[in-house]
Design an enzyme around this catalytic site. Structure first.
Site, PDB file in Angstrom:
ATOM      1  N   SER A 120      68.189 -18.231 -47.354  1.00  0.00           N
ATOM      2  CA  SER A 120      67.754 -16.849 -47.134  1.00  0.00           C
ATOM      3  C   SER A 120      66.241 -16.835 -46.974  1.00  0.00           C
ATOM      4  O   SER A 120      65.506 -17.168 -47.909  1.00  0.00           O
ATOM      5  CB  SER A 120      68.151 -15.975 -48.325  1.00  0.00           C
ATOM      6  OG  SER A 120      67.444 -14.753 -48.250  1.00  0.00           O
TER       7      SER A 120
ATOM      8  N   HIS B 101      70.238 -17.019 -43.209  1.00  0.00           N
ATOM      9  CA  HIS B 101      70.519 -15.675 -43.736  1.00  0.00           C
ATOM     10  C   HIS B 101      69.259 -14.822 -43.652  1.00  0.00           C
ATOM     11  O   HIS B 101      68.202 -15.200 -44.158  1.00  0.00           O
ATOM     12  CB  HIS B 101      70.989 -15.807 -45.187  1.00  0.00           C
ATOM     13  CG  HIS B 101      71.419 -14.520 -45.816  1.00  0.00           C
ATOM     14  ND1 HIS B 101      72.676 -13.978 -45.637  1.00  0.00           N
ATOM     15  CD2 HIS B 101      70.758 -13.653 -46.622  1.00  0.00           C
ATOM     16  CE1 HIS B 101      72.777 -12.841 -46.317  1.00  0.00           C
ATOM     17  NE2 HIS B 101      71.624 -12.617 -46.924  1.00  0.00           N
TER      18      HIS B 101
ATOM     19  N   ASP C  31      67.612 -11.106 -44.337  1.00  0.00           N
ATOM     20  CA  ASP C  31      67.754  -9.867 -45.108  1.00  0.00           C
ATOM     21  C   ASP C  31      66.944  -8.742 -44.488  1.00  0.00           C
ATOM     22  O   ASP C  31      65.717  -8.814 -44.437  1.00  0.00           O
ATOM     23  CB  ASP C  31      67.277 -10.104 -46.548  1.00  0.00           C
ATOM     24  CG  ASP C  31      68.263 -10.953 -47.323  1.00  0.00           C
ATOM     25  OD1 ASP C  31      69.444 -10.585 -47.356  1.00  0.00           O
ATOM     26  OD2 ASP C  31      67.841 -11.981 -47.872  1.00  0.00           O
TER      27      ASP C  31
ATOM     28  N   MET D 223      65.867  -4.913 -44.764  1.00  0.00           N
ATOM     29  CA  MET D 223      65.773  -3.829 -45.764  1.00  0.00           C
ATOM     30  C   MET D 223      64.885  -2.712 -45.236  1.00  0.00           C
ATOM     31  O   MET D 223      63.863  -2.988 -44.609  1.00  0.00           O
ATOM     32  CB  MET D 223      65.157  -4.361 -47.064  1.00  0.00           C
ATOM     33  CG  MET D 223      65.863  -5.583 -47.621  1.00  0.00           C
ATOM     34  SD  MET D 223      65.159  -6.051 -49.215  1.00  0.00           S
ATOM     35  CE  MET D 223      65.998  -7.609 -49.494  1.00  0.00           C
TER      36      MET D 223
ATOM     37  N   HIS E 271      71.995  -9.579 -42.712  1.00  0.00           N
ATOM     38  CA  HIS E 271      72.535  -8.776 -43.806  1.00  0.00           C
ATOM     39  C   HIS E 271      71.764  -7.463 -43.817  1.00  0.00           C
ATOM     40  O   HIS E 271      70.604  -7.430 -44.217  1.00  0.00           O
ATOM     41  CB  HIS E 271      72.349  -9.592 -45.108  1.00  0.00           C
ATOM     42  CG  HIS E 271      72.634  -8.857 -46.369  1.00  0.00           C
ATOM     43  ND1 HIS E 271      72.247  -9.332 -47.611  1.00  0.00           N
ATOM     44  CD2 HIS E 271      73.268  -7.681 -46.617  1.00  0.00           C
ATOM     45  CE1 HIS E 271      72.629  -8.492 -48.556  1.00  0.00           C
ATOM     46  NE2 HIS E 271      73.243  -7.470 -47.973  1.00  0.00           N
TER      47      HIS E 271
ATOM     48  N   MET F 254      70.661  -4.120 -45.130  1.00  0.00           N
ATOM     49  CA  MET F 254      70.569  -3.264 -46.319  1.00  0.00           C
ATOM     50  C   MET F 254      69.803  -2.025 -45.899  1.00  0.00           C
ATOM     51  O   MET F 254      68.640  -1.817 -46.285  1.00  0.00           O
ATOM     52  CB  MET F 254      69.849  -4.026 -47.448  1.00  0.00           C
ATOM     53  CG  MET F 254      70.719  -5.104 -48.078  1.00  0.00           C
ATOM     54  SD  MET F 254      69.755  -6.354 -48.980  1.00  0.00           S
ATOM     55  CE  MET F 254      69.360  -7.448 -47.629  1.00  0.00           C
TER      56      MET F 254
ATOM     57  N   MET G  19      77.649  -9.330 -53.340  1.00  0.00           N
ATOM     58  CA  MET G  19      76.292  -9.318 -53.919  1.00  0.00           C
ATOM     59  C   MET G  19      76.417  -9.629 -55.402  1.00  0.00           C
ATOM     60  O   MET G  19      77.072  -8.898 -56.149  1.00  0.00           O
ATOM     61  CB  MET G  19      75.637  -7.942 -53.754  1.00  0.00           C
ATOM     62  CG  MET G  19      75.143  -7.606 -52.365  1.00  0.00           C
ATOM     63  SD  MET G  19      74.119  -8.856 -51.569  1.00  0.00           S
ATOM     64  CE  MET G  19      72.750  -9.027 -52.725  1.00  0.00           C
TER      65      MET G  19
ATOM     66  N   GLY H 246      67.844  -6.120 -52.853  1.00  0.00           N
ATOM     67  CA  GLY H 246      66.476  -5.639 -52.705  1.00  0.00           C
ATOM     68  C   GLY H 246      65.426  -6.714 -52.919  1.00  0.00           C
ATOM     69  O   GLY H 246      64.381  -6.685 -52.301  1.00  0.00           O
TER      70      GLY H 246
ATOM     71  N   GLY I 150      65.143 -13.897 -56.246  1.00  0.00           N
ATOM     72  CA  GLY I 150      64.781 -14.423 -57.561  1.00  0.00           C
ATOM     73  C   GLY I 150      65.353 -13.692 -58.751  1.00  0.00           C
ATOM     74  O   GLY I 150      64.820 -13.809 -59.859  1.00  0.00           O
TER      75      GLY I 150
ATOM     76  N   ASP J 221      75.746 -13.914 -52.573  1.00  0.00           N
ATOM     77  CA  ASP J 221      74.313 -13.721 -52.339  1.00  0.00           C
ATOM     78  C   ASP J 221      73.648 -13.147 -53.586  1.00  0.00           C
ATOM     79  O   ASP J 221      73.971 -12.043 -54.020  1.00  0.00           O
ATOM     80  CB  ASP J 221      74.169 -12.744 -51.153  1.00  0.00           C
ATOM     81  CG  ASP J 221      72.725 -12.522 -50.725  1.00  0.00           C
ATOM     82  OD1 ASP J 221      71.824 -13.174 -51.256  1.00  0.00           O
ATOM     83  OD2 ASP J 221      72.522 -11.665 -49.835  1.00  0.00           O
ATOM     84  N   GLY J 222      72.715 -13.936 -54.143  1.00  0.00           N
ATOM     85  CA  GLY J 222      71.944 -13.453 -55.289  1.00  0.00           C
ATOM     86  C   GLY J 222      72.094 -14.368 -56.482  1.00  0.00           C
ATOM     87  O   GLY J 222      73.192 -14.521 -57.026  1.00  0.00           O
ATOM     88  N   GLY J 223      71.006 -15.020 -56.866  1.00  0.00           N
ATOM     89  CA  GLY J 223      71.039 -15.868 -58.054  1.00  0.00           C
ATOM     90  C   GLY J 223      71.828 -17.154 -57.891  1.00  0.00           C
ATOM     91  O   GLY J 223      72.234 -17.767 -58.878  1.00  0.00           O
TER      92      GLY J 223
ATOM     93  N   GLY K 167      67.918 -18.030 -51.662  1.00  0.00           N
ATOM     94  CA  GLY K 167      66.535 -17.785 -51.259  1.00  0.00           C
ATOM     95  C   GLY K 167      65.569 -18.556 -52.132  1.00  0.00           C
ATOM     96  O   GLY K 167      64.982 -19.563 -51.729  1.00  0.00           O
TER      97      GLY K 167
HETATM   98  C1  DX5 Z   1      68.752  -9.794 -52.037  1.00  0.00           C
HETATM   99  C2  DX5 Z   1      69.054 -10.539 -50.773  1.00  0.00           C
HETATM  100  C3  DX5 Z   1      69.260 -11.985 -50.931  1.00  0.00           C
HETATM  101  C4  DX5 Z   1      68.113 -12.736 -51.546  1.00  0.00           C
HETATM  102  C5  DX5 Z   1      68.714 -13.670 -52.543  1.00  0.00           C
HETATM  103  O1  DX5 Z   1      68.849  -8.436 -51.814  1.00  0.00           O
HETATM  104  O2  DX5 Z   1      70.222 -10.010 -50.136  1.00  0.00           O
HETATM  105  O3  DX5 Z   1      69.679 -12.621 -49.712  1.00  0.00           O
HETATM  106  O4  DX5 Z   1      67.336 -13.481 -50.644  1.00  0.00           O
HETATM  107  O5  DX5 Z   1      67.687 -14.259 -53.233  1.00  0.00           O
HETATM  108  P1  DX5 Z   1      67.900 -15.332 -54.390  1.00  0.00           P
HETATM  109  O6  DX5 Z   1      68.693 -16.458 -53.801  1.00  0.00           O
HETATM  110  O7  DX5 Z   1      66.499 -15.689 -54.704  1.00  0.00           O
HETATM  111  O8  DX5 Z   1      68.611 -14.637 -55.500  1.00  0.00           O
HETATM  112 ZN    ZN Z   2      71.109 -11.155 -48.395  1.00  0.00          ZN
END
Ligand code: DX5
Ligand code: ZN
Length: 223
Positions: free
Chosen positions: A7, A32, A34, A36, A65, A67, A136, A141, A144, A174-176, A196
């Site tokens: 990401s 990926h 993002d 926003m 993606h 958002m 998610m 948003g 990290g 996606d996320g963590g 990411g």
């Molecule tokens: C968050 C994004 C993710 C983000 C994940 O809203 O959709 O794609 O980059 O980041 P990590 O992998 O750092 O949790």
């Molecule tokens: Zn994402």
């Protein structure tokens, strides 16, 4: 098959092409992106012009993606910019069925995204329309953040539904996604791993992508 989707949210945006190339050398197979808008989520990132530049910088598929509010309005622009996969949030679409049709009509692979508080069973009727379902595992948003553990139950539920309904959608998370969480995520049934911070956070994208993918494959081989 387990795949790593770096990401770019955590990449150095001034060196985006190099960052993407490094993540690809490390084993990333889909990029990926993002998007926003500062309304649907409390952050602002990038839009079609950056997707257009990325399209020239890599041959890998671009997984965008969205958002954003009113995603339908921007679907044609993302297609034109070169997005290959496009996902919209269940929570942002008043007419989700129509949005997914629109994405497919523009030649992209449609995906639906669920926020942590949205139940998997709400999308059963549209599952035959999607190429991927994105769970998610943080509130969208920011990069990290900490993985939310009950996301594992949602991944398992999606895998079970896919089997019961005889479908082929892919399960993305996606996320963590990081070293300490990736094994349980893969073992729950996710196969498209967005990361990411774990890839770009330490300025060693190639090395860190490779290590994360190795851990994911190791966990997959044990299931
Ligand atoms: C968050 C994004 C993710 C983000 C994940 O809203 O959709 O794609 O980059 O980041 P990590 O992998 O750092 O949790
Ligand atoms: Zn994402």
């Amino acid at each position: 098959m387990v795949e790593l989707l770096p990401s770019i949210l955590s990449a150095d945006f001034a060196r985006l092409a190099d960052e993407v190339a490094a993540a690809e050398r490390g084993g990333g197979t889909v990029i990926h992106v993002d998007v926003m808008d500062g309304h649907f989520v409390p952050n602002i990132t990038i839009g079609p012009p950056v997707v257009q530049s990325l399209r020239k910088a890599t041959k890998l598929p671009l997984d965008c993606h969205l958002m954003i509010e009113n995603p339908d309005e921007y679907i044609p622009a993302f297609a034109e910019a070169g997005a290959n996969w496009l996902s919209v949030h269940y929570e942002a679409c008043r007419h989700l069925h129509r949005s997914l049709e629109l994405i497919a009509h523009h030649g992209m692979k449609p995906g639906v995204v669920l926020n942590p508080a949205t139940r998997v069973d709400l999308i059963i009727d549209i599952l035959p329309m999607v190429h991927h379902v994105l769970i998610m595992s943080v509130n969208p948003g920011f990069g990290g953040q900490q993985f939310i553990p009950f996301s594992l139950d949602k991944i398992r539920r999606l895998a079970e539904l896919r089997q019961d309904l005889g479908l082929t959608y892919r399960i993305e998370v996606d996320g963590g996604v990081a070293h300490d969480t990736v094994a349980q995520i893969v073992q729950a049934g996710a196969e498209l791993l967005v990361a990411g911070n774990a890839v770009f956070g330490a300025a060693h994208a190639e090395r860190d992508a490779r290590a994360l993918l190795a851990a994911a494959r190791e966990a997959a081989s044990q299931t």
